[in-house]
Write a protein that holds these residues in place. Structure first.
Motif, mmCIF file in Angstrom:
data_model
loop_
_atom_site.group_PDB
_atom_site.id
_atom_site.type_symbol
_atom_site.label_atom_id
_atom_site.label_comp_id
_atom_site.label_asym_id
_atom_site.label_seq_id
_atom_site.Cartn_x
_atom_site.Cartn_y
_atom_site.Cartn_z
ATOM 1 N N GLY A 425 -1.975 0.361 5.553
ATOM 2 C CA GLY A 425 -0.751 1.156 5.445
ATOM 3 C C GLY A 425 -0.189 1.230 4.041
ATOM 4 O O GLY A 425 0.505 2.197 3.700
ATOM 5 N N ALA A 426 -0.479 0.220 3.214
ATOM 6 C CA ALA A 426 0.061 0.214 1.850
ATOM 7 C C ALA A 426 -0.729 1.103 0.908
ATOM 8 O O ALA A 426 -0.329 1.279 -0.248
ATOM 9 N N VAL A 427 -1.838 1.647 1.356
ATOM 10 C CA VAL A 427 -2.687 2.475 0.502
ATOM 11 C C VAL A 427 -2.543 3.932 0.934
ATOM 12 O O VAL A 427 -2.825 4.280 2.077
ATOM 13 N N GLY A 428 -2.086 4.755 0.019
ATOM 14 C CA GLY A 428 -1.920 6.168 0.315
ATOM 15 C C GLY A 428 -2.285 7.022 -0.883
ATOM 16 O O GLY A 428 -2.942 6.559 -1.826
ATOM 17 N N THR A 429 -1.828 8.260 -0.857
ATOM 18 C CA THR A 429 -2.146 9.188 -1.951
ATOM 19 C C THR A 429 -1.653 8.654 -3.288
ATOM 20 O O THR A 429 -2.352 8.738 -4.304
#
Length: 880
Positions: A425-429
């Motif tokens: 969840g902490a990794v995004g665009t």
């Protein structure tokens, strides 16, 4: 990224350092004091600038309409800073020792030490009261800047090198994940960001056997600013110092032991200098209402923990917040491959970081980091120290001039980490943009930075790298803040707005202190409305709510949240009369920012009684209020189930069974409920009392909602309505799931009897009463005898004297302070002394004497021409 070539000063052999250069040739004398401040100043400017730019992009206060006052920032810290403003401007009811405005009178010094000792908090006095949100924001901003600047200095103590590069890495520390996710909403914690480099610099002086007095003062400053995070910083500094001593080469064991001894004595003396902070808060914590029980849910998964190293995201799942920016992460990843660093040093620093990370997710060591108490909230409040250690590792990697291949290996690890954690969840665009952009800049910059000093390529690369760090950090602030603001739980509180300012004016217009209290009432802008709005109310939200206060108010009919750590005001006429409430605000239904002012007929804050009857067994809240009033004012009728679901008789009341099918979610009050009937005198006022009931209560035209939960949330006594001419009272209880209704849940209050009881108490009240600072004095009517009862919870620390006699602690009467007057008295004087303060001051005095003795001995040696052993930068092993 590679550091600049060694300066001529760095090239001097260790044995040559013992012969100082002539003053006119000394490099620092040439550069000047301002030049030495350039790198720390750059770190402060970059970190603060990036933070402001990121908030501006989000439209967050003070750069946009979105309030920052989420959670405790709005409920506690803004109101406490408003209280500090009142103290600084002489407008507060009370002083540093005691607060007359909250919880109907509570101790305050522990709150001050815990919430307001960050030196930047005191800037609130320079701004208008209505703009208190702005200086609270500045506490966070300036702590970021100072923490980044001091980390730049500490990195230079670990190993000399380019000030600009140290500043860029320190910016990652100032805007680490802990700051953006945890510290931003807790201004007092932000001092921890400063405490870590402060204690680190002091420990470095221990290695060099110099500046013991100055280092002790740094430790004291760290602990005084916020002892909670300072303890975490001190523990982390001890681990770093131990590692540096273990990995040092060419240093005799005796020197290592002496350095460790200096550090221990420095830390102990510095902590003792700040002893009142510890002794007062410890005593207040022991006397406080116990916190709700907290259980550790278990450590997060390894991938979840590793994903926290990547910047740009905010994961709702609890885990230590760790990221320090892409340049720092790349260098940490490259550190094991930098062959210029001895293997034992690489292994030692990595083992330290891994050990600290492991300790964050194991319950025994979580307790160690948090003062042997599992936090109510995030159990990872110490994460900033690991971010600091990672920044130190990144600088050691950079200062040893990593080769392109070594940096490429680190980049490969970062890329593998990002791919491995791509579904977290902490990794995004935002994470991918930051990793790609920041990583590319960090890889390209070292080649240009290897150009000759002062060259155009060097300047261009440095500017490009600084710009990348600034923009990348600002984008990180923006992305994390935007992600967090989308979580409904982070809805901001109403603090200082037009509605709250109007409420403050309404309270001020009815102020009659100390003849009576003016209570903000249950109308809630923040959990600490009396601090925010003024007046003398019952609301109080703090870790230091005295257990005596919480239990007394609840047993007399007030409500509470959080198992009593957030007390509420009285809402019923008898409870308000008992506590001397002469004016209050009531909320307009379904309109949080609307209120209606009221006046009441209260008893005086000090009343004289001939006797204090003991509490009978099984005393109800109505009987308890009558005992304090000294008169019978209630009818407490028997309740009879009349309609709806048949309740189950249980000891002391009834159990309402749920009407919904088994297994259905408890979305709200279920079924038609149960109607009880009773008979009371026509014209009396019916009130209900069911502290732990959850559901709807309706009758006599009134309707209210109970949100009780056994011991966690207590409902206050609330009004139903006026008893009709036939005397019949019908009350419907509709519960959420199985609920217990007390057997004496309804009381009928006689307004005439209540007025008569209050008038009788007024007739024996004091001739004159003064309540200022932490003192209360009264001139009594001639011949007053029996006991004086104060509308004040009997908390430890109060002492009273009658007619100038010895100071004695009051007794407790229904939880209120009561002072025996003897055969006759004319004067009563009471004062509050914070428990633990005397012991803390004694410890501080002893530490100050020790510090003065050491300083005097050093000055005496200097006058005699005896120079103590002193180690220079080059005497400290460079592989540390």
């Amino acid at each position: 990224m590679a550091p600049t070539p060694a300066t001529p000063q760095e090239a001097v052999r260790p044995q040559e350092v013992a012969r100082p250069l002539p003053r006119r040739e000394h490099p620092y004398a040439v550069r000047g004091a301002l030049a030495r401040l350039a790198a720390p100043g750059l770190a402060a400017a970059l970190s603060m600038g990036a933070y402001c730019l990121g908030l501006a992009l989000c439209g967050s206060y003070p750069f946009g309409p979105r309030s920052r006052a989420v959670n405790d920032l709005g409920n506690q810290f803004v109101p406490f800073h408003v209280r500090l403003w009142d103290l600084l401007h002489g407008a507060a009811g009370g002083d540093l020792f005691f607060n007359w405005g909250s919880g109907y009178g509570v101790p305050f010094l522990a709150d001050f030490f815990t919430y307001l000792m960050n030196p930047f908090s005191w800037l609130v006095g320079l701004f208008p009261r209505a703009l208190a949100d702005l200086p609270v924001f500045l506490v966070t901003l300036l702590s970021i800047g100072l923490g980044s600047a001091l980390m730049t200095v500490l990195l230079g103590r670990l190993r000399p090198g380019s000030g600009v590069l140290r500043a860029l890495l320190a910016t990652g520390y100032g805007l680490c994940a802990w700051v953006l996710n945890d510290g931003f909403a807790d201004p007092m914690w932000m001092w921890g960001l400063v405490a870590l480099p402060l204690t680190g610099i002091a420990a470095d002086w221990c290695l060099r056997r110099t500046r013991w007095v100055a280092g002790t003062l740094l430790v004291a400053l760290a602990w005084a600013g916020n002892f909670y995070t300072a303890a975490m910083a001190t523990l982390a500094t001890a681990l770093v110092l131990g590692l540096r001593l273990l990995t040092a080469t060419g240093t005799p064991h005796g020197d290592r032991l002496r350095a460790a001894g200096r550090a221990a004595s420095m830390a102990l003396t510095g902590i003792l200098l700040a002893a009142p902070v510890l002794t007062v808060t410890f005593a207040a914590s022991r006397a406080a209402q116990p916190a709700p029980p907290v259980t550790y849910p278990g450590r997060p998964s390894v991938l979840l923990q590793l994903s926290q190293l990547l910047p740009g995201g905010h994961d709702g799942a609890p885990a230590p917040n760790l990221f320090i920016g892409v340049p720092g992460l790349l260098l940490v990843a490259a550190f094991p491959f930098v062959r210029a660093i001895p293997p034992r040093v690489r292994l030692g620093w990595y083992a330290l970081a891994a050990g600290v990370a492991w300790s964050f997710v194991q319950e025994p060591t979580i307790l160690l980091w948090h003062g042997f108490a599992l936090p109510n909230g995030s159990p990872y409040r110490a994460a900033f120290v690991l971010s600091g250690i990672l920044v130190m590792i990144s600088w050691l990697a950079l200062a040893h001039r990593p080769r392109p291949g070594e940096l490429a290996a680190g980049a490969g690890l970062v890329a593998a980490l990002a791919l491995l954690c791509r579904h977290q969840g902490a990794v995004g665009t935002a994470t991918w943009i930051l990793v790609a952009g920041g990583g590319t800049a960090a890889l390209l910059a070292p080649a240009a930075l290897g150009a000759p000093p002062g060259g155009r390529a060097r300047r261009a690369a440095t500017a490009a790298l600084a710009g990348t760090v600034l923009l990348g950090s600002a984008y990180t602030v923006f992305s994390v803040t935007a992600a967090r603001d989308r979580i409904p739980w982070f809805r901001p509180k109403i603090t200082l707005t037009g509605a709250s300012l109007a409420a403050r004016e309404a309270l001020a217009a009815r102020d009659d202190w100390p003849r009576s209290r003016t209570d903000p009432g249950p109308h809630e802008f923040a959990n600490n409305d009396p601090l925010l709005l003024g007046g003398e109310g019952g609301a109080y939200y703090s870790s230091y709510v005295p257990a005596a206060t919480a239990r007394t108010l609840q047993r007399l009919g007030a409500g509470w949240y959080m198992r009593g750590r957030h007390t509420l005001s009285f809402e019923d006429p008898a409870g308000q009369a008992v506590m001397g409430v002469g004016g209050f605000l009531s909320p307009v239904p379904h309109r949080r920012t609307r209120f209606v002012p009221h006046r009441a007929h209260p008893a005086p804050l000090l009343t004289v009684r001939d006797s204090l009857p003991p509490a009978p067994a099984g005393e109800t809240v109505f009987a308890r209020q009558e005992r304090v009033l000294g008169a019978a004012v209630y009818e407490v009728p028997a309740l009879t189930p009349a309609a709806g679901a048949a309740p189950v008789p249980v000891r002391g009341g009834w159990l309402l069974r749920p009407a919904r099918p088994p297994g259905a979610p408890p979305a709200g009050p279920s079924g038609p409920g149960t109607t009880f009937t009773a008979h009371c005198t026509p014209g009396s006022t019916a009130v209900w009392s069911a502290p732990w009931f959850s559901g709807r209560i309706s009758g006599l035209g009134g309707r209210s909602t109970g949100i009780g939960s056994a011991e966690v949330t207590a409902n206050p006594v609330r009004t139903l309505g006026r008893v009709p001419a036939d005397g019949r009272v019908a009350v419907r209880f509709t519960g959420r799931g199985p609920q217990r209704v007390p057997g004496h849940a309804v009381g009928c209050l006689s307004p005439r009897r209540l007025t008569a009881a209050v008038d009788a108490l007024r007739a024996r009240g004091p001739v004159a009463l003064s309540a200022r600072g932490h003192r209360l004095t009264a001139r009594l009517r001639p011949g007053s005898r029996g006991s004086a009862v104060l509308a004040l919870p009997a908390v430890a620390g109060w002492g009273c004297s009658v007619d100038g006699g010895p100071r004695r602690a009051p007794r407790a009467f229904a939880g209120l302070a009561a002072v025996p007057l003897g055969a006759g008295a004319s004067r009563l004087s009471c004062s509050y002394r914070p428990p633990g303060l005397a012991a803390g001051l004694a410890a501080s005095a002893a530490a100050a004497l020790a510090l003065a003795a050491v300083a005097a001995a050093g000055a005496l040696r200097g006058r005699r021409g005896v120079t103590p052993p002193r180690r220079s930068n080059r005497d400290i092993p460079t592989d540390l």
